[in-house]
Design a protein around this motif. Structure first.
Motif, PDB file in Angstrom:
ATOM      1  N   LYS A  80       0.835  -1.200   0.000  1.00 29.41           N
ATOM      2  CA  LYS A  80       0.000   0.000   0.000  1.00 29.41           C
ATOM      3  C   LYS A  80       0.872   1.255   0.000  1.00 29.41           C
ATOM      4  N   LEU A  81       1.926   1.239   0.794  1.00 25.94           N
ATOM      5  CA  LEU A  81       2.861   2.360   0.854  1.00 25.94           C
ATOM      6  C   LEU A  81       3.516   2.574  -0.507  1.00 25.94           C
ATOM      7  N   GLU A  82       3.968   1.490  -1.116  1.00 26.54           N
ATOM      8  CA  GLU A  82       4.596   1.584  -2.441  1.00 26.54           C
ATOM      9  C   GLU A  82       3.632   2.158  -3.471  1.00 26.54           C
ATOM     10  N   LYS A  83       2.418   1.630  -3.502  1.00 30.05           N
ATOM     11  CA  LYS A  83       1.428   2.090  -4.482  1.00 30.05           C
ATOM     12  C   LYS A  83       1.144   3.579  -4.305  1.00 30.05           C
ATOM     13  N   GLY A  84       1.009   4.010  -3.051  1.00 27.79           N
ATOM     14  CA  GLY A  84       0.734   5.412  -2.792  1.00 27.79           C
ATOM     15  C   GLY A  84       1.865   6.316  -3.256  1.00 27.79           C
ATOM     16  N   LEU A  85       3.092   5.921  -2.962  1.00 27.19           N
ATOM     17  CA  LEU A  85       4.248   6.714  -3.389  1.00 27.19           C
ATOM     18  C   LEU A  85       4.319   6.798  -4.906  1.00 27.19           C
ATOM     19  N   GLU A  86       4.042   5.692  -5.568  1.00 28.87           N
ATOM     20  CA  GLU A  86       4.100   5.653  -7.027  1.00 28.87           C
ATOM     21  C   GLU A  86       3.012   6.532  -7.632  1.00 28.87           C
ATOM     22  N   GLU A  87       1.829   6.494  -7.057  1.00 35.83           N
ATOM     23  CA  GLU A  87       0.733   7.318  -7.572  1.00 35.83           C
ATOM     24  C   GLU A  87       1.033   8.804  -7.426  1.00 35.83           C
ATOM     25  N   ILE A  88       1.744   9.167  -6.362  1.00 33.67           N
ATOM     26  CA  ILE A  88       2.119  10.572  -6.154  1.00 33.67           C
ATOM     27  C   ILE A  88       3.184  11.000  -7.151  1.00 33.67           C
ATOM     28  N   GLY A  89       3.981  10.048  -7.626  1.00 29.51           N
ATOM     29  CA  GLY A  89       5.013  10.369  -8.616  1.00 29.51           C
ATOM     30  C   GLY A  89       6.423  10.054  -8.188  1.00 29.51           C
ATOM     31  N   CYS A  90       6.582   9.450  -6.999  1.00 30.61           N
ATOM     32  CA  CYS A  90       7.921   9.073  -6.553  1.00 30.61           C
ATOM     33  C   CYS A  90       8.430   7.887  -7.378  1.00 30.61           C
ATOM     34  N   GLU A  91       9.720   7.847  -7.571  1.00 33.60           N
ATOM     35  CA  GLU A  91      10.328   6.705  -8.244  1.00 33.60           C
ATOM     36  C   GLU A  91      10.560   5.590  -7.227  1.00 33.60           C
ATOM     37  N   ILE A  92      10.135   4.389  -7.541  1.00 39.93           N
ATOM     38  CA  ILE A  92      10.377   3.236  -6.686  1.00 39.93           C
ATOM     39  C   ILE A  92      11.664   2.579  -7.157  1.00 39.93           C
ATOM     40  N   THR A  93      12.678   2.577  -6.316  1.00 45.79           N
ATOM     41  CA  THR A  93      13.982   2.045  -6.708  1.00 45.79           C
ATOM     42  C   THR A  93      14.172   0.584  -6.320  1.00 45.79           C
TER      43      THR A  93
END
Length: 412
Positions: free
Chosen positions: A300-313
């Motif tokens: 859930k944390l990952e999905k939220g960050l990605e939706e905001i526009g953060c790059e998931i490394t």
């Protein structure tokens, strides 16, 4: 008279000693402070080692037996027997820390130098155990960068292992894997391939399985099956499961017998450890079932960050996600500072976010709200992401969209 005066002086000195030696480590508000600590842990993404014993764990632990573990400690023996059974190994040995469990495990495999240990370049035994392989075992280390940038494969091992009798090189005598590594899972097929190669070449296999519980909980593969390819495995109780301290080293009976002597040499021959072992037993029995929920919260944390526009490394395969907020114009230092300044602060130390069994779901919501707010502030200040087309290395010269991170002033 002289003896009487001397006795009076000795008695006075004793009274001073006894008075000065009275130590109270509990504060007048200890219960409230403990509750505050539990609340802070619920809002921390720094590490799963920060989890604290619950009142139920403490109550269970203090009922443990009172034996001496150098001689015979019933609670420790019961835990070691249970962990050996769970892991499918003949024997287990309780250790105060995962670092000691790893270092003694590898040291027990090594006989006469020169020798070499092959591991991932990110491995805990290489990066975070204070050079213990060199100090405790006199071992050279071959840190390997996985070609796939995710996990070691047989091809990586074959390309970096040292075999043969050439006097210029220290032969590889232990291959050490880590599962999970930075929260990612090594596919079991790759583990089996490496283990088959190691057996063929007479090389020992050690696993830093500090968070192997997460692998079992996520994949459904029994712990015994995950441990089967290895000659020794270190299993942690404080990472992931919430015990205050402790790990178990597992292997065959002769291996554990020799490791027990090394434990004593390393200063790990403990005395009345029943309470610590009891807490570890409680953690396995009661907290292992929480891990699927931890993984879901991490995703859930990952999905939220990605939706905001953060790059998931590094993706959320278990309890960790790595991210880069500069894609939304936010520097990590600013995010850390703003999170710490919230009415109910959130603690993080960098790009690694660790979710654990005591992470409050609202902490994830509050953190995503903060990141979203910062992203909106940066856009309002003129930060944009410009898309440009670049040619990929694909066979058909396909174009794909990539982001160029640019900070534009409001005047533009």
């Amino acid at each position: 008279m002289e003896n009487s005066a001397q006795n009076i002086m000795i008695e006075a000195a004793r009274e001073r000693l006894f008075r000065d030696a009275k130590i109270d480590v509990l504060s007048a508000t200890q219960d409230a402070e403990n509750e505050k600590a539990r609340a802070e842990v619920a809002r921390s993404f720094i590490s799963d080692t920060l989890t604290v014993p619950t009142p139920k764990m403490q109550a269970y632990a203090v009922q443990a037996s009172l034996g001496d573990d150098v001689y015979h400690e019933p609670t420790a023996i019961a835990l070691e027997t249970a962990i050996a059974r769970l892991s499918g190994k003949e024997a287990a040995l309780f250790m105060p820390s995962g670092t000691m469990s790893n270092q003694i495990g590898i040291r027990t495999h090594l006989k006469q130098p020169p020798y070499n240990v092959l591991c991932d370049h990110r491995a805990h035994i290489y990066k975070y155990e204070v050079g213990g392989l060199g100090f405790h075992s006199g071992a050279a280390v071959t840190p390997v960068l996985p070609v796939n940038q995710h996990h070691l494969t047989l091809e990586d091992v074959e390309a970096n292992v040292t075999l043969g009798t050439d006097m210029h090189y220290a032969p590889t005598e232990v291959i050490a894997l880590e599962n999970t590594l930075n929260g990612t899972i090594i596919p079991q097929n790759d583990v089996l391939a490496i283990a088959a190669f190691a057996r063929k070449e007479g090389i020992a296999m050690h696993l830093d399985g500090a968070r192997l519980w997460h692998v079992a909980a996520e994949t459904g593969i029994p712990l015994s099956e995950l441990c089967a390819p290895f000659d020794s495995v270190s299993l942690c109780f404080s990472k992931g499961l919430g015990a205050p301290v402790g790990s178990c080293l597992v292997g065959n009976a002769d291996f554990i017998r020799r490791a027990r002597r090394f434990r004593k040499m390393f200063g790990g021959g403990m005395r009345q450890i029943g309470a610590l072992v009891g807490a570890a037993a409680y953690a396995v029995s009661n907290n292992l079932s929480f891990l699927p929920g931890v993984h879901a919260l991490t995703r859930k944390l990952e999905k939220g960050l990605e939706e905001i526009g953060c790059e998931i490394t590094s993706r959320a395969e278990t309890c960790m996600v790595f991210f880069d907020p500069t894609s939304i114009g936010v520097e990590l230092a600013e995010l850390i500072e703003r999170a710490a300044a919230l009415p109910h602060p959130i603690r993080l130390s960098g790009s690694r976010l660790v979710v654990h069994i005591q992470t409050a779901p609202e902490t994830v919501d509050d953190f995503l709200t903060l990141v979203r707010t910062l992203a909106e502030e940066k856009r309002a200040a003129g930060f944009v992401r410009l898309a440009q087309a670049v040619k990929t290395n694909g066979k058909n010269g396909i174009y794909k969209e990539v982001f160029v991170r640019t900070s534009l002033s409001r005047s533009l």
